[in-house]
Motif scaffolding. Structure first.
Motif, mmCIF file in Angstrom:
data_model
loop_
_atom_site.group_PDB
_atom_site.id
_atom_site.type_symbol
_atom_site.label_atom_id
_atom_site.label_comp_id
_atom_site.label_asym_id
_atom_site.label_seq_id
_atom_site.Cartn_x
_atom_site.Cartn_y
_atom_site.Cartn_z
ATOM 1 N N MET A 3 8.584 -3.366 -1.639
ATOM 2 C CA MET A 3 7.678 -2.948 -2.812
ATOM 3 C C MET A 3 6.502 -3.779 -2.926
ATOM 4 O O MET A 3 5.247 -3.415 -3.084
ATOM 5 C CB MET A 3 8.492 -2.924 -4.017
ATOM 6 C CG MET A 3 9.683 -2.061 -4.071
ATOM 7 S SD MET A 3 8.822 -0.295 -4.003
ATOM 8 C CE MET A 3 10.495 0.509 -4.504
ATOM 9 N N ILE A 4 6.713 -5.172 -2.372
ATOM 10 C CA ILE A 4 5.593 -6.034 -2.727
ATOM 11 C C ILE A 4 5.664 -6.841 -1.129
ATOM 12 O O ILE A 4 6.739 -6.958 -0.581
ATOM 13 C CB ILE A 4 5.589 -6.903 -3.744
ATOM 14 C CG1 ILE A 4 6.717 -7.778 -3.825
ATOM 15 C CG2 ILE A 4 5.511 -6.171 -4.976
ATOM 16 C CD1 ILE A 4 6.691 -9.000 -5.039
ATOM 17 N N ASP A 16 0.980 -1.015 0.104
ATOM 18 C CA ASP A 16 -0.165 -0.115 -0.110
ATOM 19 C C ASP A 16 0.982 1.131 0.024
ATOM 20 O O ASP A 16 0.491 2.226 -0.102
ATOM 21 C CB ASP A 16 -0.985 -0.075 1.378
ATOM 22 C CG ASP A 16 -1.953 -1.151 1.043
ATOM 23 O OD1 ASP A 16 -2.425 -1.420 -0.082
ATOM 24 O OD2 ASP A 16 -2.435 -1.538 2.263
ATOM 25 N N ALA A 17 2.159 1.239 0.409
ATOM 26 C CA ALA A 17 3.079 2.173 0.534
ATOM 27 C C ALA A 17 3.732 2.330 -0.944
ATOM 28 O O ALA A 17 4.675 3.510 -0.897
ATOM 29 C CB ALA A 17 4.295 2.072 1.606
ATOM 30 N N VAL A 18 3.277 1.682 -2.012
ATOM 31 C CA VAL A 18 3.741 1.912 -3.303
ATOM 32 C C VAL A 18 2.910 2.467 -4.288
ATOM 33 O O VAL A 18 1.789 2.102 -4.357
ATOM 34 C CB VAL A 18 4.394 0.749 -3.841
ATOM 35 C CG1 VAL A 18 4.967 0.880 -5.374
ATOM 36 C CG2 VAL A 18 5.741 0.081 -2.881
ATOM 37 N N LEU A 74 8.193 2.986 -9.932
ATOM 38 C CA LEU A 74 7.560 2.883 -8.596
ATOM 39 C C LEU A 74 8.228 3.844 -7.530
ATOM 40 O O LEU A 74 9.360 4.325 -7.777
ATOM 41 C CB LEU A 74 8.463 1.447 -8.146
ATOM 42 C CG LEU A 74 8.116 0.184 -9.014
ATOM 43 C CD1 LEU A 74 9.075 -1.055 -8.197
ATOM 44 C CD2 LEU A 74 6.563 -0.150 -9.331
ATOM 45 N N TYR A 75 7.466 4.199 -6.591
ATOM 46 C CA TYR A 75 7.846 5.218 -5.657
ATOM 47 C C TYR A 75 7.187 4.776 -4.163
ATOM 48 O O TYR A 75 6.024 4.334 -4.029
ATOM 49 C CB TYR A 75 7.369 6.526 -5.889
ATOM 50 C CG TYR A 75 7.514 7.284 -4.695
ATOM 51 C CD1 TYR A 75 8.968 8.061 -4.599
ATOM 52 C CD2 TYR A 75 6.533 8.021 -3.927
ATOM 53 C CE1 TYR A 75 9.159 8.626 -3.550
ATOM 54 C CE2 TYR A 75 6.988 8.789 -2.824
ATOM 55 C CZ TYR A 75 8.093 9.426 -2.549
ATOM 56 O OH TYR A 75 8.840 10.025 -1.787
ATOM 57 N N HIS A 76 8.225 4.528 -3.264
ATOM 58 C CA HIS A 76 7.815 3.780 -1.936
ATOM 59 C C HIS A 76 7.624 5.206 -1.053
ATOM 60 O O HIS A 76 8.742 5.662 -0.940
ATOM 61 C CB HIS A 76 8.933 2.887 -1.252
ATOM 62 C CG HIS A 76 8.540 2.237 -0.462
ATOM 63 N ND1 HIS A 76 8.304 2.727 0.975
ATOM 64 C CD2 HIS A 76 7.915 0.733 -0.402
ATOM 65 C CE1 HIS A 76 7.587 1.641 1.672
ATOM 66 N NE2 HIS A 76 7.711 0.564 1.127
ATOM 67 N N THR A 77 6.383 5.303 -0.844
ATOM 68 C CA THR A 77 6.060 6.852 -0.228
ATOM 69 C C THR A 77 6.808 6.549 1.474
ATOM 70 O O THR A 77 7.012 7.824 2.039
ATOM 71 C CB THR A 77 4.666 6.992 0.074
ATOM 72 O OG1 THR A 77 3.917 5.746 0.921
ATOM 73 C CG2 THR A 77 4.104 7.147 -1.292
ATOM 74 N N GLU A 78 6.987 5.611 1.958
ATOM 75 C CA GLU A 78 7.612 5.540 3.321
ATOM 76 C C GLU A 78 9.206 5.617 3.267
ATOM 77 O O GLU A 78 9.878 6.347 4.280
ATOM 78 C CB GLU A 78 7.060 4.275 4.018
ATOM 79 C CG GLU A 78 5.595 4.282 4.324
ATOM 80 C CD GLU A 78 5.348 3.001 4.953
ATOM 81 O OE1 GLU A 78 6.044 1.903 4.989
ATOM 82 O OE2 GLU A 78 3.875 2.992 5.231
ATOM 83 N N GLY A 108 10.996 6.711 0.227
ATOM 84 C CA GLY A 108 11.431 7.537 -0.672
ATOM 85 C C GLY A 108 12.082 6.788 -1.811
ATOM 86 O O GLY A 108 12.786 7.460 -2.692
ATOM 87 N N ASP A 109 12.316 5.674 -1.689
ATOM 88 C CA ASP A 109 12.880 4.793 -2.779
ATOM 89 C C ASP A 109 12.221 4.908 -4.126
ATOM 90 O O ASP A 109 10.883 4.598 -4.075
ATOM 91 C CB ASP A 109 12.891 3.267 -2.573
ATOM 92 C CG ASP A 109 13.632 2.473 -3.393
ATOM 93 O OD1 ASP A 109 14.518 3.093 -4.002
ATOM 94 O OD2 ASP A 109 13.509 1.301 -3.288
#
Length: 92
Positions: free
Chosen positions: A86-87, A7-9, A20-24, A26-27
């Motif tokens: 990411m997953i 859910d953070a992606v 892809l952007y991981h909101t938690e 910053g990746d």
């Protein structure tokens, strides 16, 4: 095991691949053609084995050695995506 995009992606398909952007964390990354295909299969199928099997059949054809190598590579790539958050993998 069931795979689910975290859910953070936040992600989208672009001309270059899947971004892809991981909101938690910053990746941010853009997947190449093969990585994008794996991502899209995870998004639609959600199970590790069918994703690996479909990709290996698409790229290996009847070559058993290549098929085995692709299976290993797909599982390693999925493992990296899990490690990076990411997953997520859950019991079905």
């Amino acid at each position: 095991m069931s795979l689910q995009i975290s859910d953070a992606v936040v992600w989208q398909e672009t001309a270059e691949g899947v971004s892809l952007y991981h909101t938690e964390t910053g990746d941010f990354r853009t997947l190449n053609e093969t990585g994008s295909r794996i991502w899209m299969l995870v998004a639609s199928d959600g199970d590790r084995e069918p994703v690996a099997s479909k990709l290996s059949r698409e790229f290996a054809g009847d070559n058993t050695a290549v098929l085995r190598r692709i299976l290993v590579d797909v599982h390693e790539f999925i493992g990296t995506l899990i490690d990076d958050g990411m997953i997520e993998e859950r019991l079905s």
